[in-house]
Design a protein around this motif. Structure first.
Motif, PDB file in Angstrom:
ATOM      1  N   ARG A   1      -7.386   5.060 -13.544  1.00 30.47           N
ATOM      2  CA  ARG A   1      -8.005   4.615 -14.887  1.00 30.47           C
ATOM      3  C   ARG A   1      -7.797   3.150 -15.382  1.00 30.47           C
ATOM      4  O   ARG A   1      -8.473   2.667 -16.000  1.00 30.47           O
ATOM      5  CB  ARG A   1      -7.120   5.279 -16.104  1.00 30.47           C
TER       6      ARG A   1
ATOM      7  N   MET B   1      -8.464   0.679 -13.359  1.00 32.27           N
ATOM      8  CA  MET B   1      -9.317  -0.013 -12.761  1.00 32.27           C
ATOM      9  C   MET B   1     -10.860   0.279 -13.495  1.00 32.27           C
ATOM     10  O   MET B   1     -11.633  -0.165 -13.257  1.00 32.27           O
ATOM     11  CB  MET B   1      -9.898   0.529 -11.579  1.00 32.27           C
ATOM     12  N   GLY B   2     -10.717   1.254 -14.722  1.00 39.42           N
ATOM     13  CA  GLY B   2     -11.794   1.275 -15.423  1.00 39.42           C
ATOM     14  C   GLY B   2     -12.613   2.753 -15.297  1.00 39.42           C
ATOM     15  O   GLY B   2     -13.794   2.984 -15.867  1.00 39.42           O
ATOM     16  N   LEU B   3     -12.128   3.477 -14.151  1.00 38.98           N
ATOM     17  CA  LEU B   3     -12.648   4.813 -14.080  1.00 38.98           C
ATOM     18  C   LEU B   3     -12.419   5.622 -15.334  1.00 38.98           C
ATOM     19  O   LEU B   3     -11.590   5.638 -15.792  1.00 38.98           O
ATOM     20  CB  LEU B   3     -12.138   5.441 -12.853  1.00 38.98           C
TER      21      LEU B   3
END
Lengths: 257, 218
Positions: B123, B125-127
């Protein structure tokens, strides 16, 4: 220091778990390229503060800003998810326990997010992995699985993974606390190199000498408040607060022991 | 009547065809139960309560009632409401759904056992949550339960004999057909048993290979 507009700005941060208040009205401004260390005893709220920046631990009050954008703004759930995923791409984070993905090889760990979120091709991704691994001195382990790496190597890969998203800020949550003493230095060196490249960094750490050598500013936190903050030479050499003095004294004894 | 196993040779084509059908139905149901198990596990853990409840009921139905009854219901029962499935399809669906519930239980536990730091790292990392589940959490969770899922697949192979009752001419029914022509139940049931055993050996070999592959990636 010339005061320009802050890069990361935490305003009146407050966080409670039920009746327990772990962050009490905390303010922190970090300029672009600045390196800030947060120190303090465990349970002081320093990790919670760090994790509030990318909303892993949402605040119950106060605001967090990245340049002109409020990170924790109020939005309907779906929009907020989109917004926060976008924000998080710009903030790298490194964890105490590395949190590498054990089912993926080193290069896949690094390129998972760039491939999914930025649509990199396999060739571009491979090149990105090579660049980032070269930076942390791990290029020769590109096709390894994480289980075959030492703790220090894992953490260096984790840093490369965070850097692969080209973040504007890097957050380090006790990045060397889980490492054997002889492996700490290799990770510190990577962080120093980042510092020399003027990466904006916020570092929660128990390593006072490291904090002193790389940081522009040090915050000492205790029981959810910032007790004292200032340049490292002041905080470490001539702290004004008695709590800071006693913490550093105890810490020093612990190190010597 | 003396035992005479040479009679089996005359019906070798029938038995072989039966084995092929058994393999086909087992593979089809195994695939369905594998992916169905993942889907059910994700629903059970992450879907809103209004979606979760009907699926809970569905899972209870498949775990709490006999598989034989479920096959009857799917093959004979559904016709009444206009769903007329070929016997093979009904068999694959019945076996597949039945075992997907069991696989789902395994996968749920396994997902919950994955370190929370894995989701957090993905999360940060932006997922999205779903991307993180799909690429980080679920692959690890599934990998961890491949051995017990393999055991379920061996049970599935053996339970596939039940679809003989809805007229799929798999190994058991093929043996029965041969017995009807020759009145030699002992020889043909033994032949069928050998057939199941051979498929079982092959299945175990495949599972061992998969497990070894996974082990190599640790």
């Amino acid at each position: 220091m010339t005061e320009t507009k802050p890069f990361i700005d935490i305003r009146h941060a407050q966080k409670s778990f039920g009746a327990l208040e772990v962050l009490k009205d905390i303010n922190l401004s970090v300029q672009k390229g600045q390196i800030v260390a947060i120190i303090g005893p465990s349970g002081s709220g320093k990790s919670t503060l760090l994790r509030a920046i990318n909303d892993l631990d949402p605040l119950t009050g106060g605001e967090v800003w990245l340049e002109d954008m409020q990170i924790n703004k109020k939005l309907p759930h779906r929009q907020y998810e989109k917004h926060i995923n976008n924000v998080r791409q710009q903030i790298g984070m490194v964890f105490q326990h590395f949190n590498l993905f054990p089912h993926l090889k080193v290069h896949e760990n690094i390129t998972l997010a760039p491939k999914m979120l930025k649509g990199l091709s396999d060739a571009q991704a491979r090149k990105l992995a090579e660049e980032q691994l070269d930076k942390v001195g791990m290029l020769d382990r590109i096709d390894y699985y994480p289980s075959r790496l030492s703790g220090g190597q894992k953490q260096r890969v984790a840093i490369a993974r965070a850097l692969a998203m080209k973040p504007k800020v890097m957050l380090f949550d006790e990045a060397t606390s889980a490492l054997d003493p002889e492996l700490v230095e290799e990770v510190n060196l990577v962080m120093k190199k980042l510092a020399e490249e003027h990466m904006t960094m916020i570092i929660v750490t128990h390593e006072m000498s490291f904090a002193e050598s790389v940081c522009d500013r040090v915050l000492f936190m205790d029981e959810g408040v910032v007790v004292e903050e200032g340049p490292p030479e002041v905080i470490f050499r001539a702290p004004k607060s008695e709590r800071t003095q006693s913490f550093l004294r105890k810490h020093l004894e612990g190190v010597r022991r | 009547m003396r035992l005479d196993f040479t009679v089996v040779l005359q019906f070798l084509d029938v038995i072989a065809l039966g084995m092929l059908w058994t393999i086909a139905i087992t593979l089809g149901a195994a695939l369905l139960s594998f992916f169905g198990g993942i889907v059910l596990a994700v629903i059970a853990l992450y879907a809103p309560i209004l979606v979760r409840l009907p699926f809970r009921l569905f899972a209870w139905m498949f775990m709490g009632t006999p598989l034989l009854l479920q096959l009857f219901l799917i093959y004979f029962g559904l016709v009444q409401i206009g769903i007329d499935l070929p016997a093979f399809v009904a068999g694959v669906i019945g076996l597949g759904l039945h075992f997907s519930v069991y696989n789902s239980e395994l996968i749920q536990t396994s997902i919950q056992a994955i370190d929370k730091g894995q989701m957090e790292a993905a999360r940060t990392m932006g997922l999205s949550r779903w991307q993180a589940l799909r690429k980080v959490v679920i692959p690890q969770a599934v990998r961890d339960v491949i051995p017990p899922i393999g055991n379920n697949m061996i049970a599935l192979l053996k339970d596939s004999a039940l679809v003989s009752v809805i007229g799929v001419s798999e190994l058991t029914l093929s043996a029965q057909l041969a017995i009807g022509r020759t009145y030699r139940p002992f020889e043909f049931y033994v032949a069928a048993a050998v057939g199941y055993y051979m498929i079982n050996l092959a299945l175990e070999a495949v599972l061992r290979r998969i497990e070894r592959r996974i082990e190599a990636a640790r």
